[in-house]
Design an enzyme around this catalytic site. Sequence first.
Site, PDB file in Angstrom:
ATOM      1  N   HIS A  43      70.936  28.295  82.027  1.00 26.78           N
ATOM      2  CA  HIS A  43      71.390  28.711  80.701  1.00 26.78           C
ATOM      3  C   HIS A  43      72.788  28.188  80.404  1.00 26.78           C
ATOM      4  O   HIS A  43      73.467  27.636  81.259  1.00 26.78           O
ATOM      5  CB  HIS A  43      71.335  30.236  80.567  1.00 26.78           C
ATOM      6  CG  HIS A  43      72.245  30.955  81.512  1.00 26.78           C
ATOM      7  ND1 HIS A  43      71.925  31.192  82.838  1.00 26.78           N
ATOM      8  CD2 HIS A  43      73.475  31.496  81.331  1.00 26.78           C
ATOM      9  CE1 HIS A  43      72.909  31.846  83.424  1.00 26.78           C
ATOM     10  NE2 HIS A  43      73.878  32.044  82.530  1.00 26.78           N
ATOM     11  N   GLU A  93      88.443  39.314  75.901  1.00 19.38           N
ATOM     12  CA  GLU A  93      88.842  39.555  77.290  1.00 19.38           C
ATOM     13  C   GLU A  93      90.346  39.687  77.468  1.00 19.38           C
ATOM     14  O   GLU A  93      90.805  40.465  78.306  1.00 19.38           O
ATOM     15  CB  GLU A  93      88.340  38.419  78.201  1.00 19.38           C
ATOM     16  CG  GLU A  93      86.853  38.391  78.378  1.00 19.38           C
ATOM     17  CD  GLU A  93      86.409  37.378  79.420  1.00 19.38           C
ATOM     18  OE1 GLU A  93      87.234  36.945  80.253  1.00 19.38           O
ATOM     19  OE2 GLU A  93      85.213  37.021  79.411  1.00 19.38           O
ATOM     20  N   HIS A 130      79.369  33.235  77.612  1.00 21.21           N
ATOM     21  CA  HIS A 130      78.117  32.608  77.201  1.00 21.21           C
ATOM     22  C   HIS A 130      78.103  32.443  75.682  1.00 21.21           C
ATOM     23  O   HIS A 130      78.187  33.441  74.967  1.00 21.21           O
ATOM     24  CB  HIS A 130      76.930  33.483  77.611  1.00 21.21           C
ATOM     25  CG  HIS A 130      76.825  33.704  79.078  1.00 21.21           C
ATOM     26  ND1 HIS A 130      77.529  34.701  79.738  1.00 21.21           N
ATOM     27  CD2 HIS A 130      76.121  33.051  80.024  1.00 21.21           C
ATOM     28  CE1 HIS A 130      77.243  34.645  81.028  1.00 21.21           C
ATOM     29  NE2 HIS A 130      76.391  33.661  81.238  1.00 21.21           N
ATOM     30  N   GLU A 150      74.145  27.643  85.642  1.00 23.25           N
ATOM     31  CA  GLU A 150      74.712  27.408  84.320  1.00 23.25           C
ATOM     32  C   GLU A 150      75.117  25.961  84.041  1.00 23.25           C
ATOM     33  O   GLU A 150      75.651  25.283  84.910  1.00 23.25           O
ATOM     34  CB  GLU A 150      75.968  28.278  84.142  1.00 23.25           C
ATOM     35  CG  GLU A 150      75.698  29.754  84.228  1.00 23.25           C
ATOM     36  CD  GLU A 150      76.934  30.600  84.061  1.00 23.25           C
ATOM     37  OE1 GLU A 150      76.779  31.777  83.696  1.00 23.25           O
ATOM     38  OE2 GLU A 150      78.058  30.103  84.287  1.00 23.25           O
ATOM     39  N   HIS A 189      70.318  37.889  84.637  1.00 23.57           N
ATOM     40  CA  HIS A 189      71.079  37.523  85.838  1.00 23.57           C
ATOM     41  C   HIS A 189      70.524  38.302  87.028  1.00 23.57           C
ATOM     42  O   HIS A 189      70.723  39.509  87.149  1.00 23.57           O
ATOM     43  CB  HIS A 189      72.570  37.795  85.632  1.00 23.57           C
ATOM     44  CG  HIS A 189      73.219  36.806  84.707  1.00 23.57           C
ATOM     45  ND1 HIS A 189      73.058  36.844  83.339  1.00 23.57           N
ATOM     46  CD2 HIS A 189      74.010  35.745  84.967  1.00 23.57           C
ATOM     47  CE1 HIS A 189      73.725  35.840  82.793  1.00 23.57           C
ATOM     48  NE2 HIS A 189      74.318  35.156  83.757  1.00 23.57           N
ATOM     49  N   TRP A 247      82.464  28.943  91.017  1.00 17.63           N
ATOM     50  CA  TRP A 247      82.612  27.970  89.929  1.00 17.63           C
ATOM     51  C   TRP A 247      84.060  27.502  89.818  1.00 17.63           C
ATOM     52  O   TRP A 247      84.301  26.349  89.504  1.00 17.63           O
ATOM     53  CB  TRP A 247      82.068  28.525  88.613  1.00 17.63           C
ATOM     54  CG  TRP A 247      82.715  29.781  88.114  1.00 17.63           C
ATOM     55  CD1 TRP A 247      83.793  29.873  87.284  1.00 17.63           C
ATOM     56  CD2 TRP A 247      82.310  31.114  88.405  1.00 17.63           C
ATOM     57  NE1 TRP A 247      84.094  31.198  87.051  1.00 17.63           N
ATOM     58  CE2 TRP A 247      83.193  31.975  87.728  1.00 17.63           C
ATOM     59  CE3 TRP A 247      81.276  31.676  89.182  1.00 17.63           C
ATOM     60  CZ2 TRP A 247      83.092  33.367  87.798  1.00 17.63           C
ATOM     61  CZ3 TRP A 247      81.179  33.047  89.242  1.00 17.63           C
ATOM     62  CH2 TRP A 247      82.074  33.873  88.562  1.00 17.63           C
ATOM     63  N   GLU A 272      73.814  32.429  89.848  1.00 15.44           N
ATOM     64  CA  GLU A 272      74.377  31.875  88.614  1.00 15.44           C
ATOM     65  C   GLU A 272      73.830  30.459  88.513  1.00 15.44           C
ATOM     66  O   GLU A 272      73.855  29.709  89.499  1.00 15.44           O
ATOM     67  CB  GLU A 272      75.907  31.849  88.647  1.00 15.44           C
ATOM     68  CG  GLU A 272      76.541  33.184  88.341  1.00 15.44           C
ATOM     69  CD  GLU A 272      76.436  33.610  86.883  1.00 15.44           C
ATOM     70  OE1 GLU A 272      75.698  32.971  86.097  1.00 15.44           O
ATOM     71  OE2 GLU A 272      77.082  34.594  86.519  1.00 15.44           O
ATOM     72  N   TYR A 296      76.671  24.131  87.410  1.00 15.89           N
ATOM     73  CA  TYR A 296      76.708  24.602  88.789  1.00 15.89           C
ATOM     74  C   TYR A 296      75.640  25.667  89.030  1.00 15.89           C
ATOM     75  O   TYR A 296      75.084  26.248  88.099  1.00 15.89           O
ATOM     76  CB  TYR A 296      78.096  25.171  89.133  1.00 15.89           C
ATOM     77  CG  TYR A 296      78.330  26.551  88.567  1.00 15.89           C
ATOM     78  CD1 TYR A 296      78.170  27.676  89.356  1.00 15.89           C
ATOM     79  CD2 TYR A 296      78.670  26.729  87.231  1.00 15.89           C
ATOM     80  CE1 TYR A 296      78.349  28.946  88.828  1.00 15.89           C
ATOM     81  CE2 TYR A 296      78.856  27.986  86.698  1.00 15.89           C
ATOM     82  CZ  TYR A 296      78.690  29.095  87.516  1.00 15.89           C
ATOM     83  OH  TYR A 296      78.863  30.347  86.987  1.00 15.89           O
ATOM     84  N   CYS A 300      85.672  33.211  80.889  1.00 18.48           N
ATOM     85  CA  CYS A 300      84.365  32.551  80.880  1.00 18.48           C
ATOM     86  C   CYS A 300      83.409  33.397  80.055  1.00 18.48           C
ATOM     87  O   CYS A 300      83.704  34.551  79.750  1.00 18.48           O
ATOM     88  CB  CYS A 300      83.842  32.300  82.292  1.00 18.48           C
ATOM     89  SG  CYS A 300      83.655  33.776  83.284  1.00 18.48           S
TER      90      CYS A 300
END
Length: 192
Positions: free
Chosen positions: A32, A87, A69, A116, A25, A161, A114, A104, A67
């Site tokens: 990704h 989280e 990955h 993604e 990043h 996002w 970002e 986005y 959110c």
Amino acid sequence: MAVEEIVLLNADDEAVGTAPKAASHHRDTPYHLAFSCYVVDTEGRVLITRRALSKRTFPGVWTGSCCGHPGPGEGLRDAVLRRLQDELGISGVSLTSVLPAFQYRAVAEDGTLENERCPVVRADVPAGTPVRRNPDEVEDAEWWTWRQCLDLAARPEASPWYRLQLAELAPLGEPHEWPDAGTATLPPALGW
């Protein structure tokens, strides 16, 4: 501690490799795989979170519930369940695919990009579900009405996002009404 890896994608959303998340990043972040999740309770409230101030990218912005990955070989469902637990301490949810084709690009104040493919899911929970936020990930977590969620999308403290997702989610009605969009348009690199 293992280094968290992201799944790199080509223009057809096919996996073309992996890379360490933290090192990937930057101002030229490769395209990704990611996901976003909105936790909705039986009273129609949405769990909205503020990213930890210590986060390297987009610290302190308000956004959806969770959110993350998906790791290499990890399905969307397993990735969402893992991050909800990590989280927010939330488990035992029912998941629905609502925006499987969402993607986005957004640039942070420090220039970090970002980039993604970011399917969006809803996680349904009973009212009163306890939230145990991980302070390394989440600064604040609050149950909001849908009207409050819509209002946030117009404010600068919302993540980019989140604003883009709300533009697609708002026409679908109240969060508990969002239809199951299925999994056919998930990226080839990601199973359910």
